[in-house]
Design a protein around this motif. Sequence first.
Motif, PDB file in Angstrom:
ATOM      1  N   CYS A 182       0.837  -1.206   0.000  1.00 26.36           N
ATOM      2  CA  CYS A 182       0.000   0.000   0.000  1.00 26.36           C
ATOM      3  C   CYS A 182       0.873   1.257   0.000  1.00 26.36           C
ATOM      4  O   CYS A 182       0.551   2.253  -0.669  1.00 26.36           O
ATOM      5  CB  CYS A 182      -0.926  -0.003   1.206  1.00 26.36           C
ATOM      6  N   ILE A 248     -14.726   1.013  10.400  1.00 27.82           N
ATOM      7  CA  ILE A 248     -14.185   2.354  10.632  1.00 27.82           C
ATOM      8  C   ILE A 248     -14.493   2.834  12.051  1.00 27.82           C
ATOM      9  O   ILE A 248     -13.593   3.337  12.745  1.00 27.82           O
ATOM     10  CB  ILE A 248     -14.709   3.344   9.581  1.00 27.82           C
ATOM     11  N   VAL A 267      -3.168  13.019   8.650  1.00 24.87           N
ATOM     12  CA  VAL A 267      -3.490  12.571   7.291  1.00 24.87           C
ATOM     13  C   VAL A 267      -3.746  13.774   6.386  1.00 24.87           C
ATOM     14  O   VAL A 267      -3.226  13.852   5.253  1.00 24.87           O
ATOM     15  CB  VAL A 267      -4.708  11.623   7.313  1.00 24.87           C
ATOM     16  N   VAL A 271      -1.489  14.933   3.060  1.00 29.03           N
ATOM     17  CA  VAL A 271      -2.108  14.939   1.729  1.00 29.03           C
ATOM     18  C   VAL A 271      -2.071  16.335   1.116  1.00 29.03           C
ATOM     19  O   VAL A 271      -1.896  16.494  -0.101  1.00 29.03           O
ATOM     20  CB  VAL A 271      -3.551  14.418   1.816  1.00 29.03           C
ATOM     21  N   ALA A 284       0.166   9.008   3.989  1.00 31.18           N
ATOM     22  CA  ALA A 284      -1.283   9.161   4.106  1.00 31.18           C
ATOM     23  C   ALA A 284      -1.991   8.375   3.012  1.00 31.18           C
ATOM     24  O   ALA A 284      -3.018   7.725   3.259  1.00 31.18           O
ATOM     25  CB  ALA A 284      -1.666  10.635   4.039  1.00 31.18           C
ATOM     26  N   ALA A 285      -1.445   8.422   1.790  1.00 26.10           N
ATOM     27  CA  ALA A 285      -2.069   7.680   0.691  1.00 26.10           C
ATOM     28  C   ALA A 285      -2.033   6.186   0.966  1.00 26.10           C
ATOM     29  O   ALA A 285      -3.028   5.472   0.750  1.00 26.10           O
ATOM     30  CB  ALA A 285      -1.358   8.003  -0.617  1.00 26.10           C
ATOM     31  N   LEU A 288      -4.701   5.322   3.559  1.00 26.98           N
ATOM     32  CA  LEU A 288      -6.062   5.348   3.022  1.00 26.98           C
ATOM     33  C   LEU A 288      -6.310   4.176   2.076  1.00 26.98           C
ATOM     34  O   LEU A 288      -7.403   3.591   2.073  1.00 26.98           O
ATOM     35  CB  LEU A 288      -6.304   6.685   2.306  1.00 26.98           C
ATOM     36  N   LEU A 291      -6.899   1.186   4.315  1.00 29.18           N
ATOM     37  CA  LEU A 291      -8.257   1.172   4.862  1.00 29.18           C
ATOM     38  C   LEU A 291      -9.267   0.713   3.815  1.00 29.18           C
ATOM     39  O   LEU A 291     -10.201  -0.048   4.122  1.00 29.18           O
ATOM     40  CB  LEU A 291      -8.638   2.565   5.364  1.00 29.18           C
ATOM     41  N   ALA A 292      -9.100   1.174   2.575  1.00 25.78           N
ATOM     42  CA  ALA A 292     -10.024   0.777   1.509  1.00 25.78           C
ATOM     43  C   ALA A 292      -9.963  -0.732   1.277  1.00 25.78           C
ATOM     44  O   ALA A 292     -10.999  -1.388   1.096  1.00 25.78           O
ATOM     45  CB  ALA A 292      -9.697   1.533   0.221  1.00 25.78           C
TER      46      ALA A 292
END
Length: 504
Positions: A182, A248, A267, A271, A284-285, A288, A291-292
């Motif tokens: 990731c 979440i 975050v 970003v 941060a990317a 995220l 998490l996705a």
Amino acid sequence: MVRVGQARGPRLPTGVLVTAGVLVIALMVVAGWYGFHRDEYYFVVTGQHPAIAAPDNPMLVPYLAAGWYALVGANLWAFRILPALAAGSYVVLGGLIGREFSSSRAHQLGAAAATGLLAIVLATGHLFGTTVFDMLATAAALWMLLRALRSTPQRWEPWIGFGVLTGVAMEIKVLAALVMLCCLAGILVLGPRRPLASAKPWIAAVIALVLAAPNLLWQAAHGWPQLVIAQDIASGGSGSSTSRAALIPVTALEIGPVICLVLVIGVVRLVRMPWRRNRYGWLAAGFLIFLALMLASGGKAYYPAAFYPALMAAGAGPVVDWVSRRPWRRILGGLLVAVSIIITVGLTLPVFPVGSALFKVGMGPNPDMGETVGWDGYIRTVATVAAAIPPEEQPHTIVLASNYGEAGALYLARAGGTTRLPPVYSGNNAFWYWGPPPESATDAIVVGDFPAAQLHAWYASCTLRARLHSPSGVGNSEDGAPVQWCTGHTMPWTRLWPQVEKLG
């Protein structure tokens, strides 16, 4: 504040080490309260069975647990020293990553304090499990990746450190590989991409894969049982599984409602940094994207924990600056920190009487709390049933446990010599891979929930002899589980054993 392109920040403040030390002391104060967790029993027993890997985990933590248990024995307080130290080291990483961001000493201290206030740090640092060591190793690998990407010119040392730490983390949990993938996706999206053109990051990846190879090769040779267990977790089979709808909110709870603000600020800041100077936005990317993937595939709420020290380091500076500008803000900040500590300690650590109303409140978000009580009573119940078996039947009798927690607790009780029990077997996870009982074992004390039709197919007769009873007010997964005396197994163990296997 994150200032890109500057030299590394000032020397790590002593306050960072003091913050980590306070956390370790707090964890050790309560380390001996309640009792062993089912996973702690299991990891010790797994480590006592030399192997390249286990179906549900690599072997690094089981070997560490077994070796430490051999030194300190069943002294629970001493047994939990290592996870407490790992949690303290995780807090230090918050300050170290703040230093990489060229943060001020106050900001580094704020990053370490915010990391130490994470609910997941107390919850996992209290138990000898894979999670706290995985959090530490993977977060340390991210720290090395930060150092490697920001170095100009590119240097070998941080890349080699990154490869070694990633490989070690993958020998704790394969989850570390997904975290790094990731992050790679985040680097490809936001940069800096130029370091990827060098051979150094790819040699680091080879180092990581070589270190992780024993577990990966074992999994491949055995049909990837860990994927089966991951599917079981995603479908809610684990006591700490989280539904996708609740993922979440539960993740936010495991961070802490107050500390979540620091993470969100971190975050956003990463970003929103200017595009051409954004050397840290990939963090941060990557978070995220991770998490996705969790939402898409299912997982446990603590899985993103490796990202937290870095995100705390990014968010702590603005919070420290905002709080320090006005006296009323300092008062508000102190009150919020106090409330966060009280709530977090109550929900994560064994501070309330077992079975009390507050204990039950804590078990809601933290079911692991209920898994640390009742085991001594369960062992006594099974031992009482074993003592009532006719002497002529005892040489032909085993204990057959339904899950690894029951099997681990009974196995260690028998091995310790203080409890008279028949040999202990189970079909759950690594216990199944250690092989079936001898063919002479025609009878069994069957512990836990097995389908009645299954037992009737395996044995000529089964009678209920007792039930496991948890302490009053503790509705954990063992409460009410049957203890049966089954005689006359109907088929050889070579045929029966494949039917006993249960991954999850």
